[in-house]
Design a protein around this motif. Structure first.
Motif, short mmCIF file in Angstrom:
data_model
loop_
_atom_site.label_atom_id
_atom_site.label_comp_id
_atom_site.label_asym_id
_atom_site.label_seq_id
_atom_site.Cartn_x
_atom_site.Cartn_y
_atom_site.Cartn_z
N ASN A 1 0.87 -1.17 0.00
CA ASN A 1 0.00 0.00 0.00
C ASN A 1 0.91 1.23 0.00
OD1 ASN A 1 0.80 0.50 2.66
ND2 ASN A 1 -1.10 -0.28 3.58
N THR B 1 -13.06 -0.27 5.67
CA THR B 1 -12.05 -0.61 4.66
C THR B 1 -11.18 -1.81 5.07
OG1 THR B 1 -10.49 0.98 5.56
CG2 THR B 1 -11.91 1.76 3.79
N GLY C 1 -7.32 4.50 -5.66
CA GLY C 1 -7.14 3.42 -6.63
C GLY C 1 -5.80 2.74 -6.49
N THR D 1 -1.20 0.13 -3.92
CA THR D 1 -2.61 0.45 -3.69
C THR D 1 -2.70 1.79 -2.95
OG1 THR D 1 -2.75 -0.79 -1.61
CG2 THR D 1 -3.28 -2.00 -3.63
N LEU D 2 -3.65 2.61 -3.37
CA LEU D 2 -3.74 3.99 -2.87
C LEU D 2 -5.10 4.26 -2.23
CD1 LEU D 2 -2.22 5.66 -6.09
CD2 LEU D 2 -1.01 5.15 -3.96
N GLY D 3 -5.69 3.25 -1.58
CA GLY D 3 -6.98 3.44 -0.93
C GLY D 3 -8.03 3.92 -1.91
N ALA D 4 -8.80 4.94 -1.50
CA ALA D 4 -9.90 5.44 -2.34
C ALA D 4 -9.40 6.00 -3.67
CB ALA D 4 -10.66 6.53 -1.58
N VAL E 1 -17.26 5.06 -4.21
CA VAL E 1 -18.29 4.42 -3.39
C VAL E 1 -18.26 5.02 -1.99
CG1 VAL E 1 -18.16 2.22 -4.65
CG2 VAL E 1 -16.71 2.57 -2.65
N ALA F 1 -17.56 4.28 1.61
CA ALA F 1 -16.89 3.23 2.39
C ALA F 1 -17.45 3.20 3.81
CB ALA F 1 -15.39 3.49 2.42
N VAL G 1 -15.38 -2.62 0.68
CA VAL G 1 -15.39 -1.47 1.61
C VAL G 1 -16.80 -0.96 1.90
CG1 VAL G 1 -13.08 -0.74 0.86
CG2 VAL G 1 -15.09 0.40 -0.12
N PHE H 1 -8.36 -7.06 -2.81
CA PHE H 1 -7.74 -6.61 -4.06
C PHE H 1 -6.71 -7.66 -4.53
CE2 PHE H 1 -4.54 -4.29 -6.44
CZ PHE H 1 -5.27 -3.42 -7.23
N ALA I 1 -12.63 -4.85 -4.50
CA ALA I 1 -12.25 -4.13 -3.28
C ALA I 1 -13.29 -3.06 -2.94
CB ALA I 1 -10.86 -3.51 -3.45
N ALA J 1 -10.05 4.01 -8.39
CA ALA J 1 -11.01 3.12 -7.74
C ALA J 1 -12.42 3.64 -8.02
CB ALA J 1 -10.76 3.09 -6.24
N PRO J 2 -13.43 2.74 -8.09
CA PRO J 2 -14.80 3.22 -8.22
C PRO J 2 -15.16 4.12 -7.05
CG PRO J 2 -14.69 0.82 -8.46
CD PRO J 2 -13.33 1.27 -8.02
N ALA K 1 -9.77 -4.56 2.53
CA ALA K 1 -9.84 -4.08 1.14
C ALA K 1 -8.59 -4.50 0.37
CB ALA K 1 -9.99 -2.56 1.10
N GLY K 2 -7.43 -4.31 1.00
CA GLY K 2 -6.17 -4.67 0.34
C GLY K 2 -6.10 -6.16 0.05
P1 ADP Z 1 -4.75 -1.58 2.58
O1 ADP Z 1 -6.15 -1.88 3.03
O2 ADP Z 1 -3.92 -2.80 2.42
O3 ADP Z 1 -4.07 -0.47 3.33
P2 ADP Z 1 -5.62 0.26 0.49
O4 ADP Z 1 -6.21 1.11 1.55
O5 ADP Z 1 -4.65 0.90 -0.44
O6 ADP Z 1 -4.90 -1.04 1.07
O7 ADP Z 1 -6.82 -0.36 -0.35
C1 ADP Z 1 -6.63 -1.40 -1.27
C2 ADP Z 1 -7.55 -1.22 -2.46
O8 ADP Z 1 -8.91 -1.24 -2.00
C3 ADP Z 1 -7.40 0.11 -3.18
O9 ADP Z 1 -6.39 0.06 -4.18
C4 ADP Z 1 -8.79 0.28 -3.78
O10 ADP Z 1 -8.91 -0.47 -4.97
C5 ADP Z 1 -9.69 -0.34 -2.72
N1 ADP Z 1 -10.21 0.69 -1.80
C6 ADP Z 1 -9.76 1.01 -0.57
N2 ADP Z 1 -10.48 2.01 -0.01
C7 ADP Z 1 -11.42 2.34 -0.94
C8 ADP Z 1 -12.48 3.31 -0.99
N3 ADP Z 1 -12.72 4.15 0.03
N4 ADP Z 1 -13.25 3.36 -2.10
C9 ADP Z 1 -13.03 2.50 -3.13
N5 ADP Z 1 -12.05 1.58 -3.16
C10 ADP Z 1 -11.25 1.49 -2.07
#
Ligand code: ADP
Length: 294
Positions: A182, A240, A217, A212-215, A235, A237, A276, A247, A272, A232-233, A243-244
């Motif tokens: 991440n 979360t 993408g 991975t960059l959370g919300a 949505v 959340a 969330v 993915f 993912a 990322a779509p 989520a990782g």
């Molecule tokens: P981790 O949970 O391992 O820290 P991330 O937060 O980067 O990893 O999330 C992993 C993947 O989950 C993201 O690349 C994205 O595709 C999806 N994701 C996470 N948070 C959101 C969100 N708020 N809305 C949409 N997709 C999300």
């Protein structure tokens, strides 16, 4: 069906929900308690199985009530637990306090996971006969290394989630085909807080990277090309957690099916995003039909 071996952790998350976390020496009365199956290995295994993979889980649970529940949770999602050994002593547990602000404090006790220091011939065969191997860093490093080496020797594509983040031995990186950190892990491993720069730096060590960059993408980069952002779509959340792992497990299935990387990343992002929008970790992971329909 894509054959996926997961060599990783299985934990029971013991979660206390409180208005305010206790100070040192203080006792507070909480609102709710939940036991939630977790561990990054088990979570990725569940995600991959629900996404349509033929998944075998390699690891260990303890000879306690959690061990039985963790095994049942995996087999309930169709994961093969033949190589999930039951060992003396407690299962891995994560003791989590979540306060009303959403902050958490966590103590992880590896338990049975900590006993997985070497692989037997059965585990090696399971890895050798898979299409992909999924690794994380919640098992002792010697076992992770042994699994990575076995996959490398047998031409099995290896995906490493570098969590919990720690310096990675060159010997391990030499066996990794795709690294999926991440944003924070990518910064820690590369020394750069900019994910684009981090991706370029990490490509010196492994042939392919997804950050991975959370919300926001995910960022994909392979040697010979610049990083590409897959948004990322959008949505709402609600939780979360997981989520990782959703993915990674879903991406592995798509890649194993030979789908092009962009298509696989969009599919994993959809999965993912579904995760969330629901509470829980492994309980919130989507099935293939749901991902396809989203
Ligand atoms: P981790 O949970 O391992 O820290 P991330 O937060 O980067 O990893 O999330 C992993 C993947 O989950 C993201 O690349 C994205 O595709 C999806 N994701 C996470 N948070 C959101 C969100 N708020 N809305 C949409 N997709 C999300």
């Amino acid at each position: 069906m894509t054959g996926i071996a997961v060599l990783g952790s299985t934990n029971m998350d013991l979660v206390a929900y409180v208005a305010r976390a206790p100070e040192r020496g203080e006792t507070v009365t909480g609102r709710e308690f939940r036991t939630i199956p977790g561990g990054k290995g088990a979570n990725q295994a569940v995600a991959a199985a629900r996404a349509g993979g033929d998944v075998v889980m390699i690891g260990a649970v303890g000879a306690d009530v959690y061990g039985d529940l963790l095994r049942a949770n995996l087999s309930g999602s169709g994961v093969d637990t033949e190589f999930l050994h039951t060992v003396d002593g407690p299962s891995g547990t994560a003791h989590i306090v979540v306060d009303d602000a959403g902050s958490n404090a966590i103590v992880v006790i590896p338990g049975a996971n900590g006993t997985v220091t070497a692989l037997g011939p059965g585990e090696i065969t399971a890895i050798a006969s898979a299409d992909l191997l999924l690794l994380q860093l919640e098992l002792p490093l010697p076992a992770v290394l042994e699994g990575a080496r076995a996959a490398h020797v047998h031409g099995v594509r290896t995906i490493l989630t570098p969590s919990p983040v720690q310096p990675l031995p060159e010997e391990l990186l030499d066996c990794v085909d795709l690294l999926i950190p991440n944003e924070h892990e990518a910064a820690a491993l590369s020394g750069s807080a900019d994910p684009y720069a981090a991706a370029e730096l990490l490509l010196r060590q492994v042939p392919e990277v997804v950050i991975t960059l959370g919300a926001k993408g995910s960022l994909y980069a392979a040697r010979g090309g610049g990083p590409v952002l897959f948004p990322a779509p959008e949505v709402t959340a609600v939780d979360t957690t997981g989520a990782g792992d959703t993915f990674v497990g879903t991406l592995a299935v798509a890649l194993g099916e030979g789908r092009p990387v962009p298509e696989a990343l969009v599919w994993a992002s959809s999965a993912a995003a579904l995760c969330v929008q629901r509470p829980g970790a492994s309980t919130s992971m989507p099935y293939r039909s749901e991902i396809d329909a989203s």
